[in-house]
Every structure is written in C-alpha cells, then in structure tokens.
Design an enzyme around this catalytic site. Structure first.
Site, PDB file in Angstrom:
ATOM      1  N   ASN A   1      46.916  32.728  42.896  1.00 47.21           N
ATOM      2  CA  ASN A   1      45.677  33.170  43.533  1.00 47.21           C
ATOM      3  C   ASN A   1      44.904  31.941  44.057  1.00 47.21           C
ATOM      4  O   ASN A   1      44.359  31.160  43.276  1.00 47.21           O
ATOM      5  CB  ASN A   1      44.856  33.942  42.492  1.00 47.21           C
ATOM      6  CG  ASN A   1      43.583  34.510  43.069  1.00 47.21           C
ATOM      7  OD1 ASN A   1      42.916  33.881  43.876  1.00 47.21           O
ATOM      8  ND2 ASN A   1      43.235  35.710  42.635  1.00 47.21           N
TER       9      ASN A   1
ATOM     10  N   ASP B   1      43.753  34.519  33.015  1.00 46.90           N
ATOM     11  CA  ASP B   1      43.821  35.899  33.444  1.00 46.90           C
ATOM     12  C   ASP B   1      42.398  36.440  33.399  1.00 46.90           C
ATOM     13  O   ASP B   1      41.651  36.157  32.463  1.00 46.90           O
ATOM     14  CB  ASP B   1      44.754  36.713  32.556  1.00 46.90           C
ATOM     15  CG  ASP B   1      45.422  37.819  33.369  1.00 46.90           C
ATOM     16  OD1 ASP B   1      46.231  37.490  34.257  1.00 46.90           O
ATOM     17  OD2 ASP B   1      45.116  38.999  33.143  1.00 46.90           O
TER      18      ASP B   1
ATOM     19  N   PHE C   1      36.210  35.842  46.550  1.00 45.09           N
ATOM     20  CA  PHE C   1      37.428  36.634  46.733  1.00 45.09           C
ATOM     21  C   PHE C   1      37.367  37.861  45.833  1.00 45.09           C
ATOM     22  O   PHE C   1      36.422  38.027  45.050  1.00 45.09           O
ATOM     23  CB  PHE C   1      38.668  35.768  46.425  1.00 45.09           C
ATOM     24  CG  PHE C   1      38.759  35.334  44.991  1.00 45.09           C
ATOM     25  CD1 PHE C   1      39.558  36.033  44.091  1.00 45.09           C
ATOM     26  CD2 PHE C   1      38.053  34.233  44.526  1.00 45.09           C
ATOM     27  CE1 PHE C   1      39.638  35.646  42.757  1.00 45.09           C
ATOM     28  CE2 PHE C   1      38.136  33.838  43.188  1.00 45.09           C
ATOM     29  CZ  PHE C   1      38.935  34.538  42.311  1.00 45.09           C
ATOM     30  N   GLY C   2      38.358  38.702  45.954  1.00 37.66           N
ATOM     31  CA  GLY C   2      38.501  39.863  45.062  1.00 37.66           C
ATOM     32  C   GLY C   2      37.239  40.722  44.985  1.00 37.66           C
ATOM     33  O   GLY C   2      36.719  41.190  46.008  1.00 37.66           O
ATOM     34  N   TYR C   3      36.745  40.909  43.775  1.00 32.33           N
ATOM     35  CA  TYR C   3      35.609  41.807  43.516  1.00 32.33           C
ATOM     36  C   TYR C   3      34.250  41.175  43.813  1.00 32.33           C
ATOM     37  O   TYR C   3      33.219  41.806  43.575  1.00 32.33           O
ATOM     38  CB  TYR C   3      35.644  42.256  42.045  1.00 32.33           C
ATOM     39  CG  TYR C   3      36.836  43.099  41.690  1.00 32.33           C
ATOM     40  CD1 TYR C   3      36.748  44.491  41.670  1.00 32.33           C
ATOM     41  CD2 TYR C   3      38.063  42.518  41.377  1.00 32.33           C
ATOM     42  CE1 TYR C   3      37.848  45.283  41.344  1.00 32.33           C
ATOM     43  CE2 TYR C   3      39.171  43.300  41.059  1.00 32.33           C
ATOM     44  CZ  TYR C   3      39.047  44.672  41.046  1.00 32.33           C
ATOM     45  OH  TYR C   3      40.137  45.448  40.730  1.00 32.33           O
TER      46      TYR C   3
ATOM     47  N   ARG D   1      34.659  32.592  35.091  1.00 31.95           N
ATOM     48  CA  ARG D   1      35.610  31.468  35.218  1.00 31.95           C
ATOM     49  C   ARG D   1      34.890  30.145  34.955  1.00 31.95           C
ATOM     50  O   ARG D   1      35.424  29.273  34.279  1.00 31.95           O
ATOM     51  CB  ARG D   1      36.237  31.469  36.622  1.00 31.95           C
ATOM     52  CG  ARG D   1      37.262  30.359  36.850  1.00 31.95           C
ATOM     53  CD  ARG D   1      38.112  30.601  38.060  1.00 31.95           C
ATOM     54  NE  ARG D   1      38.853  31.851  37.910  1.00 31.95           N
ATOM     55  CZ  ARG D   1      38.500  33.013  38.492  1.00 31.95           C
ATOM     56  NH1 ARG D   1      37.476  33.067  39.322  1.00 31.95           N
ATOM     57  NH2 ARG D   1      39.180  34.108  38.252  1.00 31.95           N
TER      58      ARG D   1
HETATM   59  P1  ITT Z   1      47.486  34.906  38.820  1.00 28.94           P
HETATM   60  O1  ITT Z   1      48.634  34.432  39.637  1.00 28.94           O
HETATM   61  O2  ITT Z   1      46.622  33.776  38.309  1.00 28.94           O
HETATM   62  O3  ITT Z   1      47.869  35.877  37.734  1.00 28.94           O
HETATM   63  P2  ITT Z   1      46.030  37.175  39.954  1.00 28.94           P
HETATM   64  O4  ITT Z   1      45.175  37.322  41.172  1.00 28.94           O
HETATM   65  O5  ITT Z   1      47.180  38.123  39.764  1.00 28.94           O
HETATM   66  O6  ITT Z   1      46.528  35.660  39.881  1.00 28.94           O
HETATM   67  P3  ITT Z   1      44.582  38.259  37.655  1.00 28.94           P
HETATM   68  O7  ITT Z   1      45.664  39.110  37.094  1.00 28.94           O
HETATM   69  O8  ITT Z   1      43.754  37.454  36.691  1.00 28.94           O
HETATM   70  O9  ITT Z   1      45.104  37.172  38.692  1.00 28.94           O
HETATM   71  O10 ITT Z   1      43.714  39.107  38.632  1.00 28.94           O
HETATM   72  C1  ITT Z   1      42.611  39.799  38.366  1.00 28.94           C
HETATM   73  C2  ITT Z   1      42.066  40.460  39.604  1.00 28.94           C
HETATM   74  O11 ITT Z   1      40.668  40.228  39.564  1.00 28.94           O
HETATM   75  C3  ITT Z   1      42.563  39.930  40.951  1.00 28.94           C
HETATM   76  O12 ITT Z   1      42.575  40.962  41.886  1.00 28.94           O
HETATM   77  C4  ITT Z   1      41.516  38.935  41.345  1.00 28.94           C
HETATM   78  O13 ITT Z   1      41.374  38.854  42.756  1.00 28.94           O
HETATM   79  C5  ITT Z   1      40.272  39.514  40.699  1.00 28.94           C
HETATM   80  N1  ITT Z   1      39.394  38.431  40.284  1.00 28.94           N
HETATM   81  C6  ITT Z   1      39.676  37.484  39.364  1.00 28.94           C
HETATM   82  N2  ITT Z   1      38.663  36.609  39.275  1.00 28.94           N
HETATM   83  C7  ITT Z   1      37.726  37.028  40.178  1.00 28.94           C
HETATM   84  C8  ITT Z   1      36.475  36.539  40.581  1.00 28.94           C
HETATM   85  O14 ITT Z   1      35.971  35.429  40.075  1.00 28.94           O
HETATM   86  N3  ITT Z   1      35.816  37.209  41.513  1.00 28.94           N
HETATM   87  C9  ITT Z   1      36.309  38.325  42.055  1.00 28.94           C
HETATM   88  N4  ITT Z   1      37.499  38.856  41.756  1.00 28.94           N
HETATM   89  C10 ITT Z   1      38.207  38.206  40.821  1.00 28.94           C
END
Ligand code: ITT
Length: 193
Positions: free
Chosen positions: A11, A66, A144-146, A173
C-alpha cells in the site's frame, strides 16, 4: 546514511506515511513489496503475527502493519475486512453502501493499526488508535482509503482534508509508528497496550 528498516506492504499510502513518521526518529524506510496471504481471522494482531512469520528469516529490522476501521454501529464491521470493503465500495464510489448502512446507526468509528517489527528473530507489536466519527458524505482529496469519510475526535475535517503532518499527528498509524520509532531508538519492552 542513517539506520534503515524495511517495510513490507503493497500500500503506497502507508509507505509514504510510515516514511514521514519514522524520519522524525532518524530512520529511513525501504519498501519490501510483499503479497501476504492473510489468515481468516477477526483479529489484527493475528494478521500481523502471520505477516511477521513469513519475514522472520530476513536480516535487519523488518516492519509490517495491519489496519482496520471498526464501526461499533455495524458490530465492528468492516474491521479486518477493511481492505476488501475499500476495494469494492471505496474510491470514486465514495463508500456509498457503507454510508447508507450507517443511516440511523451510531456514527462513532475507531481506526486501529497494529504494527509489527521483527529484529534478530524476535517479534514486537505496537498498537495505535484514533477515535472519531464517520462523515455523512466523503470530503477532501488527501490521504487514501477511508480518509474522506473519517473525522478524528475533536476535529471538524476528515483525514482527507488535512495535511499529511496533521493526519499523522492524530492518526492510528502515527500513534503506532511513533511507538515503533521510540523502540528503534531505545529497544525495551514493546508497547502493545
Ligand atoms: P498491506 O500490503 O500493508 O497489507 P493493505 O492496504 O492490504 O496493505 P490493510 O489490510 O491494513 O492493508 O488494509 C486496511 C484497509 O484500510 C485498506 O483498504 C486501506 O486502504 C485502509 N486504510 C488503512 N489505513 C488507512 C488510513 O490511514 N486511512 C484510510 N484508510 C486506511
């Protein structure tokens, strides 16, 4: 060149943040792209231990983490399934099904990170949490993500509306990785509280 740790993640958003956070402790971060087969469990620590088990034989400190968004109003969902749910409902779709499911439910949210560090064959876990609420509509374009739907406690803006430094100050984090940073500077008992 100062000391370096390898970060096993696919990620890029996480990598950028981990770099920024550990730079403050004088540590550089090298990417170690690794595809993990995550165990089916509802526990972030178990996922982290499984990731570390794959990497334990590598030399030098190796870091994994994670993370998950836990919504008490939805019984803790999406939790460890956050990556899968982000894949199908995130991005331009704006998490609409998730926001719809939350209508009428408590909007409190907990973002949790478990970071795992393996050094000389020994594993250390560090936990960080950020409490907040889920926004009614996605806002902002940072992070990113949420991030567009998470508002940390005491703030009005989502993580996606904050600068990277600001997000790191409040984020799950940031909190977990500052514990890692302190440990790297002065190894002692891991703080996995
Ligand atoms: P790895 O290769 O490190 O496992 P991943 O993206 O699969 O990467 P996770 O299983 O920890 O990692 O993912 C959790 C989800 O939550 C993933 O969709 C991330 O984009 C999201 N996420 C994790 N940290 C976030 C943050 O700080 N803000 C927003 N979304 C987050």
């Amino acid at each position: 060149m100062g000391p370096r740790v390898r970060f096993a993640s696919r990620n890029p958003g996480k990598l950028r943040e981990v770099r920024e956070i550990l730079a403050a402790f004088g540590w550089g971060v090298d990417p170690l792209p690794t595809r993990f087969v995550e165990p089916q469990t509802d526990n972030l620590r178990a996922v982290v231990r499984a990731k570390l088990a794959v990497l334990r034989d590598l030399s030098g400190p190796v870091l994994v983490e994670d993370s998950g968004l836990f919504l008490p109003g939805l019984g803790g969902f999406p939790g460890v399934y956050s990556a899968y749910i982000a894949e199908i409902w995130g991005g331009p779709k704006g998490f609409r099904p998730l926001l719809r499911a939350l209508e009428g439910a408590p909007r409190t949210a907990i973002f949790r990170t478990v970071a795992g560090l393996t050094v000389d064959g020994r594993d250390h876990l560090f936990v960080g949490e950020s409490r907040g609420t889920v926004a009614r509509l996605p806002r902002g374009s940072g992070g990113f993500g949420y991030d567009p739907i998470f508002i940390p406690e005491g703030q009005r803006r989502t993580f996606a509306q904050m600068s990277p430094e600001e997000k790191n100050r409040f984020s799950h984090r940031g909190r977990a990785l500052r514990k890692v940073g302190r440990f790297l500077l002065r190894p002692g008992p891991a703080d996995a509280a």
